[in-house]
Design an enzyme around this catalytic site. Structure first.
Site, PDB file in Angstrom:
ATOM      1  N   TYR A 187       0.799  -1.227   0.000  1.00  0.00           N
ATOM      2  CA  TYR A 187       0.000   0.000   0.000  1.00  0.00           C
ATOM      3  C   TYR A 187       0.832   1.277   0.000  1.00  0.00           C
ATOM      4  O   TYR A 187       0.370   2.307  -0.473  1.00  0.00           O
ATOM      5  CB  TYR A 187      -1.031  -0.010   1.136  1.00  0.00           C
ATOM      6  CG  TYR A 187      -2.149  -0.960   0.778  1.00  0.00           C
ATOM      7  CD1 TYR A 187      -3.073  -0.614  -0.188  1.00  0.00           C
ATOM      8  CD2 TYR A 187      -2.228  -2.218   1.350  1.00  0.00           C
ATOM      9  CE1 TYR A 187      -4.074  -1.494  -0.563  1.00  0.00           C
ATOM     10  CE2 TYR A 187      -3.227  -3.103   0.979  1.00  0.00           C
ATOM     11  CZ  TYR A 187      -4.144  -2.734   0.025  1.00  0.00           C
ATOM     12  OH  TYR A 187      -5.136  -3.616  -0.358  1.00  0.00           O
ATOM     13  N   GLU A 188       2.059   1.222   0.485  1.00  0.00           N
ATOM     14  CA  GLU A 188       2.925   2.392   0.408  1.00  0.00           C
ATOM     15  C   GLU A 188       3.525   2.515  -0.992  1.00  0.00           C
ATOM     16  O   GLU A 188       3.671   3.613  -1.509  1.00  0.00           O
ATOM     17  CB  GLU A 188       4.037   2.333   1.455  1.00  0.00           C
ATOM     18  CG  GLU A 188       3.568   2.478   2.885  1.00  0.00           C
ATOM     19  CD  GLU A 188       3.015   3.850   3.212  1.00  0.00           C
ATOM     20  OE1 GLU A 188       3.312   4.835   2.501  1.00  0.00           O
ATOM     21  OE2 GLU A 188       2.263   3.942   4.207  1.00  0.00           O
ATOM     22  N   GLY A 189       3.871   1.376  -1.587  1.00  0.00           N
ATOM     23  CA  GLY A 189       4.541   1.399  -2.879  1.00  0.00           C
ATOM     24  C   GLY A 189       5.973   1.889  -2.725  1.00  0.00           C
ATOM     25  O   GLY A 189       6.307   2.551  -1.751  1.00  0.00           O
ATOM     26  N   ARG A 202      -6.723   0.057   1.483  1.00  0.00           N
ATOM     27  CA  ARG A 202      -5.766  -0.258   2.539  1.00  0.00           C
ATOM     28  C   ARG A 202      -6.481  -0.572   3.850  1.00  0.00           C
ATOM     29  O   ARG A 202      -6.158  -1.541   4.526  1.00  0.00           O
ATOM     30  CB  ARG A 202      -4.794   0.907   2.740  1.00  0.00           C
ATOM     31  CG  ARG A 202      -3.727   0.596   3.787  1.00  0.00           C
ATOM     32  CD  ARG A 202      -2.753   1.735   3.950  1.00  0.00           C
ATOM     33  NE  ARG A 202      -1.641   1.337   4.797  1.00  0.00           N
ATOM     34  CZ  ARG A 202      -0.423   1.815   4.676  1.00  0.00           C
ATOM     35  NH1 ARG A 202      -0.147   2.710   3.738  1.00  0.00           N
ATOM     36  NH2 ARG A 202       0.531   1.413   5.491  1.00  0.00           N
TER      37      ARG A 202
END
Length: 166
Positions: A28-30, A150
């Site tokens: 979800y952060e990438g 998320r």
């Protein structure tokens, strides 16, 4: 289909974020090797972010390697887990711990510390606490689809699932 075996709850100090928890955060952060402005705050772009959601000391124009991003991720996870260890007063399962680590990593320690999610969790209301994940889906411009996904994944993980399905 084999029934899931319940995992006993433990004190927070007995945990480390699992590979599944780290995968959730990374997903979800990438990974961004160039600093970018916070998409949740388009008016100022603050804070600038790099790597896997790292913000400390980041400025426009900064770049990093994948190795540096991984090191920052591990350090930032330590801040999130220290917050959980200080503030959570009830035993947790591994999935609950991992979901909370992802949540704190994203929203920050102050917001978690002041949250209804934490208050309900510490009161022993895990069902009510799980429902609170869904409320944390907004940025400065309103509901953000990435946060909706998320939070759904964190809630699934908190409730005992794998966490990346939604």
């Amino acid at each position: 289909m084999k029934a899931a075996v319940p995992v006993p709850a433990k004190r927070t100090a007995d945990f480390a974020v699992s590979d599944a928890g780290i995968a959730l955060i990374k997903h979800y952060e990438g990974l961004e090797l160039r600093a970018y402005p916070d998409p949740g705050n388009p008016a100022t772009g603050e804070p600038w972010t790099i790597g896997y959601g790292h913000t400390a000391g980041v400025r426009r124009g900064d770049v990093c390697t994948a190795e540096q991003a991984e090191a920052w991720l591990r350090q930032d996870i330590k801040y999130a887990t220290a917050c959980i260890e200080r503030r959570v007063e009830v035993p947790l399962t591994q999935g609950q711990y991992d979901a909370l680590a992802s949540f704190v990593y994203n929203v920050g320690q102050t917001q978690f510390g002041n949250s209804t999610l934490l208050r309900l969790l510490n009161a022993g209301n895990t069902v009510g606490a799980a429902a609170q994940f869904d409320r944390w889906n907004r940025g400065a411009t309103g509901v953000l689809p990435g946060l909706v996904k998320r939070r759904a994944a964190e809630r699934v993980m908190f409730e005992g699932g794998k966490g990346l399905a939604p």
